[in-house]
Write an enzyme that holds these catalytic residues in place. Structure first.
Site, PDB file in Angstrom:
ATOM      1  N   LYS A 180     -40.675 -26.361 -41.367  1.00  0.00           N
ATOM      2  CA  LYS A 180     -40.210 -25.159 -40.672  1.00  0.00           C
ATOM      3  C   LYS A 180     -40.768 -25.209 -39.254  1.00  0.00           C
ATOM      4  CE  LYS A 180     -39.786 -20.195 -41.349  1.00  0.00           C
ATOM      5  NZ  LYS A 180     -40.101 -19.729 -39.990  1.00  0.00           N
ATOM      6  N   CYS A 209     -58.525  16.050 -39.425  1.00  0.00           N
ATOM      7  CA  CYS A 209     -57.729  15.297 -38.463  1.00  0.00           C
ATOM      8  C   CYS A 209     -58.483  15.181 -37.142  1.00  0.00           C
ATOM      9  CB  CYS A 209     -56.398  16.013 -38.248  1.00  0.00           C
ATOM     10  SG  CYS A 209     -55.424  15.288 -36.918  1.00  0.00           S
ATOM     11  N   LYS A 231     -45.098 -21.049 -46.495  1.00  0.00           N
ATOM     12  CA  LYS A 231     -45.875 -21.028 -45.259  1.00  0.00           C
ATOM     13  C   LYS A 231     -47.226 -21.716 -45.426  1.00  0.00           C
ATOM     14  CE  LYS A 231     -44.444 -18.805 -42.111  1.00  0.00           C
ATOM     15  NZ  LYS A 231     -44.114 -17.411 -41.801  1.00  0.00           N
ATOM     16  N   ASP A 266     -24.770  -1.154 -11.873  1.00  0.00           N
ATOM     17  CA  ASP A 266     -25.693  -2.182 -12.352  1.00  0.00           C
ATOM     18  C   ASP A 266     -25.018  -3.193 -13.263  1.00  0.00           C
ATOM     19  OD1 ASP A 266     -27.550  -0.887 -10.945  1.00  0.00           O
ATOM     20  OD2 ASP A 266     -28.688  -0.110 -12.649  1.00  0.00           O
ATOM     21  N   LYS A 280     -34.308 -25.190 -49.760  1.00  0.00           N
ATOM     22  CA  LYS A 280     -32.973 -24.607 -49.932  1.00  0.00           C
ATOM     23  C   LYS A 280     -32.298 -25.240 -51.138  1.00  0.00           C
ATOM     24  CE  LYS A 280     -32.230 -23.921 -44.991  1.00  0.00           C
ATOM     25  NZ  LYS A 280     -31.662 -24.535 -43.778  1.00  0.00           N
ATOM     26  N   GLU A 305     -37.780 -29.176 -45.999  1.00  0.00           N
ATOM     27  CA  GLU A 305     -37.871 -29.647 -44.617  1.00  0.00           C
ATOM     28  C   GLU A 305     -38.943 -28.842 -43.882  1.00  0.00           C
ATOM     29  OE1 GLU A 305     -34.382 -28.181 -42.279  1.00  0.00           O
ATOM     30  OE2 GLU A 305     -34.010 -27.075 -44.126  1.00  0.00           O
ATOM     31  N   ASP A 321     -41.821 -24.253 -35.592  1.00  0.00           N
ATOM     32  CA  ASP A 321     -42.279 -23.005 -34.994  1.00  0.00           C
ATOM     33  C   ASP A 321     -41.723 -22.883 -33.577  1.00  0.00           C
ATOM     34  OD1 ASP A 321     -43.548 -20.642 -34.671  1.00  0.00           O
ATOM     35  OD2 ASP A 321     -45.563 -21.480 -34.442  1.00  0.00           O
ATOM     36  N   GLU A 349     -33.420 -24.804 -34.286  1.00  0.00           N
ATOM     37  CA  GLU A 349     -34.622 -24.278 -33.651  1.00  0.00           C
ATOM     38  C   GLU A 349     -34.838 -24.937 -32.294  1.00  0.00           C
ATOM     39  OE1 GLU A 349     -35.825 -22.042 -35.654  1.00  0.00           O
ATOM     40  OE2 GLU A 349     -37.889 -21.563 -35.025  1.00  0.00           O
ATOM     41  N   CYS A 366     -56.474  17.330 -34.331  1.00  0.00           N
ATOM     42  CA  CYS A 366     -56.283  18.782 -34.320  1.00  0.00           C
ATOM     43  C   CYS A 366     -57.308  19.526 -35.177  1.00  0.00           C
ATOM     44  CB  CYS A 366     -54.870  19.149 -34.778  1.00  0.00           C
ATOM     45  SG  CYS A 366     -54.579  18.918 -36.542  1.00  0.00           S
ATOM     46  N   SER A 400     -33.314 -13.964 -41.863  1.00  0.00           N
ATOM     47  CA  SER A 400     -34.642 -14.557 -41.944  1.00  0.00           C
ATOM     48  C   SER A 400     -34.839 -15.011 -43.394  1.00  0.00           C
ATOM     49  CB  SER A 400     -35.689 -13.541 -41.526  1.00  0.00           C
ATOM     50  OG  SER A 400     -35.483 -12.334 -42.203  1.00  0.00           O
ATOM     51  N   LEU A 401     -35.959 -15.661 -43.640  1.00  0.00           N
ATOM     52  CA  LEU A 401     -36.223 -16.162 -44.989  1.00  0.00           C
ATOM     53  C   LEU A 401     -37.354 -15.368 -45.615  1.00  0.00           C
ATOM     54  CD1 LEU A 401     -36.214 -20.024 -44.361  1.00  0.00           C
ATOM     55  CD2 LEU A 401     -34.365 -18.588 -45.218  1.00  0.00           C
ATOM     56  N   TYR A 421     -23.063  -5.609 -11.308  1.00  0.00           N
ATOM     57  CA  TYR A 421     -23.972  -6.489 -10.587  1.00  0.00           C
ATOM     58  C   TYR A 421     -24.494  -7.587 -11.520  1.00  0.00           C
ATOM     59  CZ  TYR A 421     -27.837  -8.141  -7.779  1.00  0.00           C
ATOM     60  OH  TYR A 421     -28.683  -8.944  -7.066  1.00  0.00           O
ATOM     61  N   ASP A 422     -24.953  -7.157 -12.701  1.00  0.00           N
ATOM     62  CA  ASP A 422     -25.481  -8.131 -13.664  1.00  0.00           C
ATOM     63  C   ASP A 422     -24.416  -9.128 -14.077  1.00  0.00           C
ATOM     64  OD1 ASP A 422     -27.873  -6.926 -13.526  1.00  0.00           O
ATOM     65  OD2 ASP A 422     -27.709  -5.833 -15.413  1.00  0.00           O
TER      66      ASP A 422
END
Length: 717
Positions: free
Chosen positions: A137, A438, A333, A52, A309, A135, A139, A193, A441, A101-102, A55-56
């Site tokens: 962000k 539970c 955000k 495989d 930043k 600036e 998406d 991005e 059980c 990541s931030l 093949y890939d």
DNA sequence: GTGCCTCGAGTTCC
DNA sequence: CTCGAGGCAC
């Protein structure tokens, strides 16, 4: 039937970037023939001609060459063959510089705190100037473009930050991405991005609909789906765009400041966002955020916040990184999109540690471009509307089945419930009673003092816990057995002929299968090949590093990182079990030795000892160990180690590793790691933010080195 | 004792 | 991705 193995091997090792226009014809012809043979063998016989991976690799080479020389594409191109099995994966790329990541801020106060924190770390007075860039962000999905000598040689997705996917052929079809750069550093990794404009997204969906193909939920998904096409021709037909906003590895600095580096990227031919602004104060940053939020609807592309930043790159370097995020940047955000829907039911799930987790079943609703029908409810206090301290967090508005609830996606991913509309509550809605047994059980489910979660006390008796523990055992980071995922575990757990009830059963499966009349091969989804592959995957993991075995056991509080620390400390399975046998909780030499491991405290130590000293659990562990060959933790020969016998102190922030990791590595090399500087200290390894210890070291004349010098010293630069 | 900083555990959807 | 909690530095 046979295949030219030598040519397969040759092509497999060929870098698509090395293919010249002259060579392309012959290569495409060979690929067409080889892939054609492999395909028909795969489909008509049951004996594949090539593995495989080969093949890939050939398939990818074919695509890459066709993308580079579209006019040389053959009539009988393997790319166009219908029904040919297509690889589900791209090749992996290890990022030269991790793609992080931030951390996020949601409220204005958090932005102020961020700025204050930066000043504190750098020891910059509140009235001294400190600039930030702000600036939008975007998406979309992040992409890293590697240029060497001005040529685009590789494009990789973020992946998990350390390893991404190679999407070079696809990225080359994006108009905003230059294939060559003039006057660029010899090595330049441009990061940015990939996104799709709203207009292009709507048009694409319309085309998809007309063609009877599936439509995308939002521009982000459309961009992600388009970039991850295995056929670059499809990517080329999708209107993707690219904004550059950062960089990875560089052979020469781009500029002294973030804002100037971005300007430089623009000069080099990249699109950069014209709403990027340099701000001097938190007030200015927040004003720019508000400004961008007002413009948001008219931008023509999706954004989900504003990124700040530190502008001065020298200061960025001093600030450095936490484990997964830089200290010099934060994402502010926008408020999450909200939607109202009906709470249809509350179900309880039982996790591997017995934790009872309530899940809200919702009338399906679109939130942030995705249909949501489940949401986490965390724990019983959350449903009751009180926080961990017992104080109301929603003014006693206990959630009830039938309620109209407000849903959002935390971090734009995890659905959560924000609010309840009490005026719409049905008259017959009853308060939710959290079970004290539970549901799986029937064992008692108890909540320990100070604990937010209620746990099933059934332990290994509880089928839910047993299954979840098995899933953990085979998961990535632990045994990671190919072909044995969550679904297969569920199936094998229920199986009456060849059951897997505990980890040891996985390794006896082959013998039991061989002895069984009702063999695995006769079941749904299992053919000769898949049984063979599964058995091979299991055999491959019969030899396992100590740390992975320990993590796989799933002992509470003992995660991946702690498992590796413990493995390094004890070195071998024999040493570990011997220590566990003679340990007493809270006292004795073995206990002290355990607590001495950096990163291990009383809670973890207790949990570990109890797991090994519980008769039923220990028996299960021993049955497993009997099936395995456990590899000792790598113990390096410390006799010629440059730091053997030396005493080392770490202070400040370590950027390349955690403190616990640094300590365990130093100890593996025979060094002693101490917490405070004294006359006996040989080295002080000081990162950014080092304080009193650095002063004391200077006073005592102790040699102080930075992290890089330390790594060079121990030969890991 | 307080306040970071990480890690562990649980969770959703594509 | 997030929350809670463990561990450690101050």
């Amino acid at each position: 039937m046979s295949i030219d193995d030598a040519r397969v091997a040759e092509l497999r090792n060929l870098d698509p970037n090395d293919v010249t226009a002259d060579a392309a014809d012959a290569i495409l012809a060979d690929l067409s023939e080889l892939l054609g043979q492999a395909n028909s063998a795969y489909h008509t016989d049951d004996a594949p001609l090539i593995d495989d991976a080969s093949y890939d690799a050939l398939k990818r080479l074919n695509m890459a060459v066709e993308a580079a020389f579209p006019n040389k594409k053959r009539e009988d191109s393997p790319t166009d063959q219908v029904g040919a099995p297509v690889s589900e994966t791209f090749s992996k790329v290890t990022h030269a510089v991790r793609m992080l990541s931030l951390s996020n801020a949601f409220a204005d106060e958090e932005v102020v705190e961020f700025v204050d924190g930066v000043r504190r770390f750098l020891n910059i007075a509140a009235d001294a100037p400190l600039s930030f860039t702000a600036e939008p962000k975007i998406d979309g999905l992040s992409l890293s473009l590697r240029y060497e000598n001005g040529q685009l040689i590789q494009a990789a997705t973020r992946g998990d930050g350390a390893v991404g996917e190679n999407v070079t052929a696809n990225a080359k079809t994006i108009a905003d991405i230059p294939h060559t750069l003039n006057a660029a550093p010899d090595v330049l990794e441009v990061r940015g991005e990939v996104y799709m404009s709203e207009a292009d997204f709507l048009a694409l969906n319309k085309r998809q609909e007309e063609a009877g193909a599936k439509t995308f939920a939002n521009p982000r998904n459309a961009a992600a789906g388009s970039l991850r096409q295995l056929d670059p021709k499809i990517t080329a037909s999708r209107p993707l765009r690219f904004f550059a906003y950062a960089w990875g590895e560089l052979s020469a600095p781009l500029a002294t400041h973030q804002s100037k580096a971005i300007a430089r990227l623009q000069e080099l031919g990249f699109q950069t966002n014209d709403l990027t602004k340099v701000c001097e104060t938190p007030e200015e940053m927040i004003a720019h955020y508000t400004d961008i939020m007002l413009k948001r609807a008219d931008l023509g592309y999706d954004i989900d916040g504003v990124v700040y930043k530190v502008d001065d790159l020298a200061l960025q370097r001093r600030l450095g990184f936490r484990s997964t995020t830089p200290r010099w940047a934060i994402a502010h955000k926008f408020p999450a999109e909200l939607a109202w829907t009906r709470l249809v039911a509350i179900d309880i799930q039982v996790g591997r540690t017995g934790a009872l987790s309530p899940v809200a079943r919702l009338a399906p609703i679109t939130v942030g471009g995705v249909v949501v029908s489940n949401a986490t409810l965390h724990n019983e206090d959350y449903i009751a509307g009180v926080g961990g301290d017992g104080h109301p967090i929603r003014e006693g508005r206990d959630l009830r089945v039938g309620d109209l609830v407000q849903v959002y996606r935390a971090g734009d991913v995890i659905p959560k419930i924000k609010d309840v509309d009490l005026s719409k509550r049905p008259d017959d809605a009853a308060p939710y009673v959290f079970p004290d047994v539970c549901p799986e059980c029937g064992s008692h489910a108890i909540r320990e003092a100070g604990d937010a979660v209620r746990r099933c006390t059934g332990g290994l008796i509880c089928p839910a816990q047993a299954v979840e523990r098995l899933k953990h055992f085979v998961s990535r980071g632990a045994f990671d057995i190919d072909g044995l995922g969550a679904k297969q575990i569920e199936m094998f757990y229920q199986d009456e002929v060849l059951p897997i009830k505990e980890p040891a059963d996985i390794f006896t499966l082959q013998a039991r299968n061989a002895a069984s009349l009702a063999k695995l091969q006769n079941r749904d989804g299992f053919g000769e090949t898949s049984v063979k592959n599964l058995m091979q995957a299991i055999e491959d993991k019969r030899t396992i590093p100590l740390g992975k075995l320990l993590f796989g056991l799933g002992i509470r509080h003992v995660g991946e990182s702690a498992s590796n620390l413990l493995a390094n400390h004890y070195g071998s399975w024999q040493a570990l079990t011997a220590a566990m046998d003679k340990s007493e909780v809270g006292t004795g030499e073995a206990w002290d030795d355990l607590l001495n491991v950096d990163g291990v405290g009383a809670v973890m130590a207790t949990s570990l000892i109890e797991a090994f000293q519980n008769d039923a659990e220990r028996a299960s562990i021993d049955r497993l160990a009997a099936e395995l060959t456990v590899l000792d933790a790598e113990v390096r020969d410390t006799s010629d180690s440059p730091v053997a016998g030396k005493t080392v102190v770490f202070t400040g922030t370590l950027e390349k590793m955690t403190r616990a990791e640094a300590k365990s590595r130093a100890e593996a090399l025979g060094a002693k790691v101490s917490g405070s500087v004294s006359a006996k200290t040989d080295f002080l390894v000081a990162g950014p933010g080092a304080g009193s210890k650095a002063k004391k070291a200077a006073d005592l004349g102790v040699e102080t080195i930075d992290e890089d010098a330390w790594l060079a010293l121990i030969g890991e630069a």
